[in-house]
Design a protein around this motif. Structure first.
Motif, mmCIF file in Angstrom:
data_model
loop_
_atom_site.group_PDB
_atom_site.id
_atom_site.type_symbol
_atom_site.label_atom_id
_atom_site.label_comp_id
_atom_site.label_asym_id
_atom_site.label_seq_id
_atom_site.Cartn_x
_atom_site.Cartn_y
_atom_site.Cartn_z
ATOM 1 N N SER A 1 -52.090 -40.992 -2.595
ATOM 2 C CA SER A 1 -52.402 -39.714 -3.236
ATOM 3 C C SER A 1 -52.305 -39.771 -4.750
ATOM 4 C CB SER A 1 -51.448 -38.624 -2.716
ATOM 5 O OG SER A 1 -50.112 -38.967 -3.003
ATOM 6 N N GLY A 2 -51.595 -40.764 -5.300
ATOM 7 C CA GLY A 2 -51.475 -40.858 -6.748
ATOM 8 C C GLY A 2 -50.619 -39.732 -7.313
ATOM 9 N N VAL A 3 -50.793 -39.512 -8.625
ATOM 10 C CA VAL A 3 -49.995 -38.485 -9.286
ATOM 11 C C VAL A 3 -50.794 -37.219 -9.550
ATOM 12 C CG1 VAL A 3 -48.473 -40.183 -10.355
ATOM 13 C CG2 VAL A 3 -50.542 -39.458 -11.560
ATOM 14 N N GLY A 4 -52.042 -37.177 -9.131
ATOM 15 C CA GLY A 4 -52.839 -35.963 -9.288
ATOM 16 C C GLY A 4 -53.428 -35.767 -10.665
ATOM 17 N N LEU A 5 -53.508 -36.858 -11.459
ATOM 18 C CA LEU A 5 -54.047 -36.734 -12.810
ATOM 19 C C LEU A 5 -55.268 -37.621 -13.037
ATOM 20 C CD1 LEU A 5 -50.777 -36.644 -14.954
ATOM 21 C CD2 LEU A 5 -52.360 -34.775 -14.553
ATOM 22 N N GLY A 6 -55.764 -38.276 -11.990
ATOM 23 C CA GLY A 6 -56.863 -39.221 -12.167
ATOM 24 C C GLY A 6 -58.087 -38.608 -12.793
ATOM 25 N N LEU A 7 -58.653 -37.583 -12.168
ATOM 26 C CA LEU A 7 -59.859 -36.953 -12.701
ATOM 27 C C LEU A 7 -59.562 -36.092 -13.923
ATOM 28 C CD1 LEU A 7 -61.855 -35.984 -9.484
ATOM 29 C CD2 LEU A 7 -62.291 -37.848 -11.090
ATOM 30 N N ALA A 8 -58.331 -35.571 -14.024
ATOM 31 C CA ALA A 8 -57.962 -34.828 -15.236
ATOM 32 C C ALA A 8 -57.975 -35.758 -16.445
ATOM 33 C CB ALA A 8 -56.585 -34.193 -15.066
ATOM 34 N N ILE A 9 -57.499 -36.995 -16.268
ATOM 35 C CA ILE A 9 -57.540 -37.976 -17.351
ATOM 36 C C ILE A 9 -58.984 -38.336 -17.670
ATOM 37 C CG2 ILE A 9 -56.968 -40.358 -17.937
ATOM 38 C CD1 ILE A 9 -54.351 -39.997 -16.434
ATOM 39 N N VAL A 10 -59.800 -38.518 -16.637
ATOM 40 C CA VAL A 10 -61.217 -38.817 -16.849
ATOM 41 C C VAL A 10 -61.875 -37.710 -17.666
ATOM 42 C CG1 VAL A 10 -63.444 -39.047 -15.703
ATOM 43 C CG2 VAL A 10 -61.460 -40.261 -14.802
ATOM 44 N N LYS A 11 -61.611 -36.467 -17.315
ATOM 45 C CA LYS A 11 -62.202 -35.331 -18.030
ATOM 46 C C LYS A 11 -61.789 -35.331 -19.491
ATOM 47 C CE LYS A 11 -62.272 -30.270 -18.045
ATOM 48 N NZ LYS A 11 -61.755 -29.036 -17.373
ATOM 49 N N SER A 12 -60.507 -35.574 -19.763
ATOM 50 C CA SER A 12 -60.027 -35.582 -21.149
ATOM 51 C C SER A 12 -60.636 -36.732 -21.940
ATOM 52 C CB SER A 12 -58.495 -35.684 -21.172
ATOM 53 O OG SER A 12 -57.905 -34.521 -20.641
ATOM 54 N N ILE A 13 -60.756 -37.902 -21.318
ATOM 55 C CA ILE A 13 -61.352 -39.045 -22.013
ATOM 56 C C ILE A 13 -62.818 -38.771 -22.331
ATOM 57 C CG2 ILE A 13 -62.001 -41.472 -21.756
ATOM 58 C CD1 ILE A 13 -59.453 -41.896 -20.143
ATOM 59 N N VAL A 14 -63.540 -38.201 -21.371
ATOM 60 C CA VAL A 14 -64.959 -37.890 -21.600
ATOM 61 C C VAL A 14 -65.105 -36.871 -22.720
ATOM 62 C CG1 VAL A 14 -67.011 -36.868 -20.572
ATOM 63 C CG2 VAL A 14 -65.642 -38.464 -19.243
ATOM 64 N N GLN A 15 -64.297 -35.826 -22.720
ATOM 65 C CA GLN A 15 -64.369 -34.819 -23.775
ATOM 66 C C GLN A 15 -64.005 -35.410 -25.130
ATOM 67 O OE1 GLN A 15 -61.798 -31.697 -22.305
ATOM 68 N NE2 GLN A 15 -63.452 -30.701 -21.163
ATOM 69 N N ALA A 16 -63.015 -36.316 -25.150
ATOM 70 C CA ALA A 16 -62.619 -36.947 -26.407
ATOM 71 C C ALA A 16 -63.723 -37.822 -26.971
ATOM 72 C CB ALA A 16 -61.354 -37.778 -26.203
ATOM 73 N N HIS A 17 -64.639 -38.287 -26.108
ATOM 74 C CA HIS A 17 -65.777 -39.096 -26.555
ATOM 75 C C HIS A 17 -67.048 -38.256 -26.694
ATOM 76 C CE1 HIS A 17 -63.037 -42.332 -25.343
ATOM 77 N NE2 HIS A 17 -63.786 -43.155 -26.044
ATOM 78 N N ASP A 18 -66.896 -36.930 -26.729
ATOM 79 C CA ASP A 18 -68.029 -36.010 -26.914
ATOM 80 C C ASP A 18 -69.071 -36.172 -25.822
ATOM 81 O OD1 ASP A 18 -66.939 -35.028 -29.363
ATOM 82 O OD2 ASP A 18 -67.696 -36.821 -30.369
ATOM 83 N N GLY A 19 -68.607 -36.401 -24.593
ATOM 84 C CA GLY A 19 -69.507 -36.552 -23.460
ATOM 85 C C GLY A 19 -69.378 -35.410 -22.483
ATOM 86 N N THR A 20 -70.065 -35.539 -21.362
ATOM 87 C CA THR A 20 -70.013 -34.533 -20.302
ATOM 88 C C THR A 20 -69.680 -35.214 -18.980
ATOM 89 O OG1 THR A 20 -72.400 -34.742 -19.906
ATOM 90 C CG2 THR A 20 -71.681 -33.030 -21.448
ATOM 91 N N LEU A 21 -68.950 -34.490 -18.146
ATOM 92 C CA LEU A 21 -68.554 -34.974 -16.824
ATOM 93 C C LEU A 21 -69.116 -34.020 -15.782
ATOM 94 C CD1 LEU A 21 -66.799 -36.881 -15.030
ATOM 95 C CD2 LEU A 21 -64.927 -35.254 -15.351
ATOM 96 N N THR A 22 -69.847 -34.558 -14.817
ATOM 97 C CA THR A 22 -70.485 -33.748 -13.784
ATOM 98 C C THR A 22 -70.054 -34.256 -12.419
ATOM 99 O OG1 THR A 22 -72.402 -33.417 -15.217
ATOM 100 C CG2 THR A 22 -72.660 -32.869 -12.890
ATOM 101 N N LEU A 23 -69.570 -33.340 -11.568
ATOM 102 C CA LEU A 23 -69.178 -33.663 -10.205
ATOM 103 C C LEU A 23 -70.112 -32.921 -9.252
ATOM 104 C CD1 LEU A 23 -66.574 -34.362 -11.886
ATOM 105 C CD2 LEU A 23 -65.269 -33.804 -9.846
ATOM 106 N N LEU A 24 -70.708 -33.671 -8.325
ATOM 107 C CA LEU A 24 -71.686 -33.083 -7.423
ATOM 108 C C LEU A 24 -71.416 -33.552 -6.002
ATOM 109 C CD1 LEU A 24 -74.333 -31.412 -7.157
ATOM 110 C CD2 LEU A 24 -75.566 -33.582 -7.382
#
Length: 363
Positions: free
Chosen positions: A313-336
């Motif tokens: 199950s991890g620590v529950g921050l995997g995709l939250a970290i991904v979202k922050s990294i993408v935003q910090a690089h001025d990108g967009t994250l899309t989940l479908l």
């Protein structure tokens, strides 16, 4: 001097100058009809220049006095009306300074510069309020997550103290697992904070090479869980932190492996280059996901128990970290969510200014 008074004096000064110029033009116009020897030929039916001046000067002075009074009164009223929106913005600013982020200006009227400023201020307040609420939720969840391993450790130590004959080997192993979880959580929080602060250097990075590195790292884990990784794509040049982008890709790939079918699962990882952006796409098979559940997956500590394989199950921050990294690089994250089950995650980043110098090394 207040801004309103400065504007009033500016209106008055401009009005007085315009009035004086107008009177000067009238005076010059009148002089055209007075001959140069008017002082000799002046009479009752043909006034001289001096008589004309005596007739013209008092009305001109009264006209200037009227313009002065009218300009002061009218300028004060007009300046007040013009600055009224700024007063509302100032009130909103003071409320924000006192901690009230829910207040909105909601300036009505035509679409002018003040309306644009007020709308921008309202939009900023909305973002600040949402960010503040998110930070409060994050702090509460982080405290809860950190308290859990500490409470378990305290319980294990109390049991060991009250039962000296307990197997210390099993106790130490349990403490090691709990401590490792606390360390993983702390490192994830530090990484998330680093991404949010954007405190990293930027360089030209090939996402396809980073994807290959992540695959090499997680192939044993994928084989252990019966998941096949299918890579594809092309050179995808972006600008950013190599370490953070590697962590982002690793998190996405790990998440796709963990949240997959019990057996014969598949993960497809590809990179795509467009004219203005590059994309990293990760697809995995798995259970059918609802759009509402997918919309919560990037929230910190939102694991979604229905989609988690036991033991990972991890620590529950995997995709939250991904979202922050993408935003910090001025990108967009899309989940479908995919129609047949599983999830497609697309990371879109701005392309590097020039990727002509980038080439993939021979394996």
């Amino acid at each position: 001097m207040s801004v309103r008074l400065k504007l009033t004096l500016s209106y008055v000064g401009f009005l007085m100058l315009a009035g004086a110029l107008l009177l000067a033009v009238v005076w010059v116009f009148l002089l055209r009809y007075v001959p140069a020897d008017a002082a000799i030929t002046a009479g009752p039916s043909f006034p001289g220049r001096y008589d004309l001046w005596r007739a013209f000067a008092p009305p001109a002075a009264w006209a200037l006095i009227f313009l002065l009074a009218f300009g002061l009164l009218g300028g004060w009223i007009l300046a007040g009306q013009m600055l009224a929106p700024l007063s509302r913005i100032a009130v909103a600013t003071r409320r924000v300074a006192n901690g009230s982020l829910s207040h909105r200006i909601e300036l009505e009227g035509r679409n002018d510069e003040f309306r644009e400023l007020a709308d921008s201020f309202d939009a900023m307040l909305a973002r600040l309020e949402a960010h503040d609420a998110e930070q409060q939720r994050f702090a509460a969840n982080a405290s809860h997550e950190l308290r859990t391993p500490l409470a378990i450790t305290q319980t294990l130590l109390d049991v060991a103290r009250n039962d000296p004959d307990r197997d210390t080997g099993a106790l130490l192993e349990r403490l090691r697992v709990v401590n490792a979880r606390a360390i993983d959580l702390t490192e994830a929080l530090l990484l998330l904070s680093r991404a949010d602060r954007r405190s990293f250097s930027r360089e030209q990075v090939d996402l396809s090479l980073i994807a290959e590195e992540a695959i090499e790292t997680l192939v044993p884990f994928a084989e252990q869980n019966g998941v096949t990784i299918e890579p594809s794509g092309e050179v995808a040049s972006a600008v950013g932190s190599r370490a953070l982008l590697r962590q982002m890709t690793t998190n996405l790939l790990h998440n796709a492996i963990v949240h997959n079918l019990p057996e014969h699962g598949v993960v497809r990882l590809s990179t795509v280059t467009g004219p203005d952006s590059v994309e990293l796409i990760v697809e995995n098979t798995g259970e059918q996901l609802s759009p509402h559940l997918v919309s919560t997956l990037t929230e910190p500590f939102q694991r979604g128990t229905q989609r988690v394989r036991s033991g990972h199950s991890g620590v529950g921050l995997g995709l939250a970290i991904v979202k922050s990294i993408v935003q910090a690089h001025d990108g967009t994250l899309t989940l479908l969510p995919l129609a047949g089950g599983g999830l497609r995650v697309t990371v879109q980043l701005p392309t590097a200014p020039s990727d002509t110098g980038m080439s993939r090394p021979n394996p």
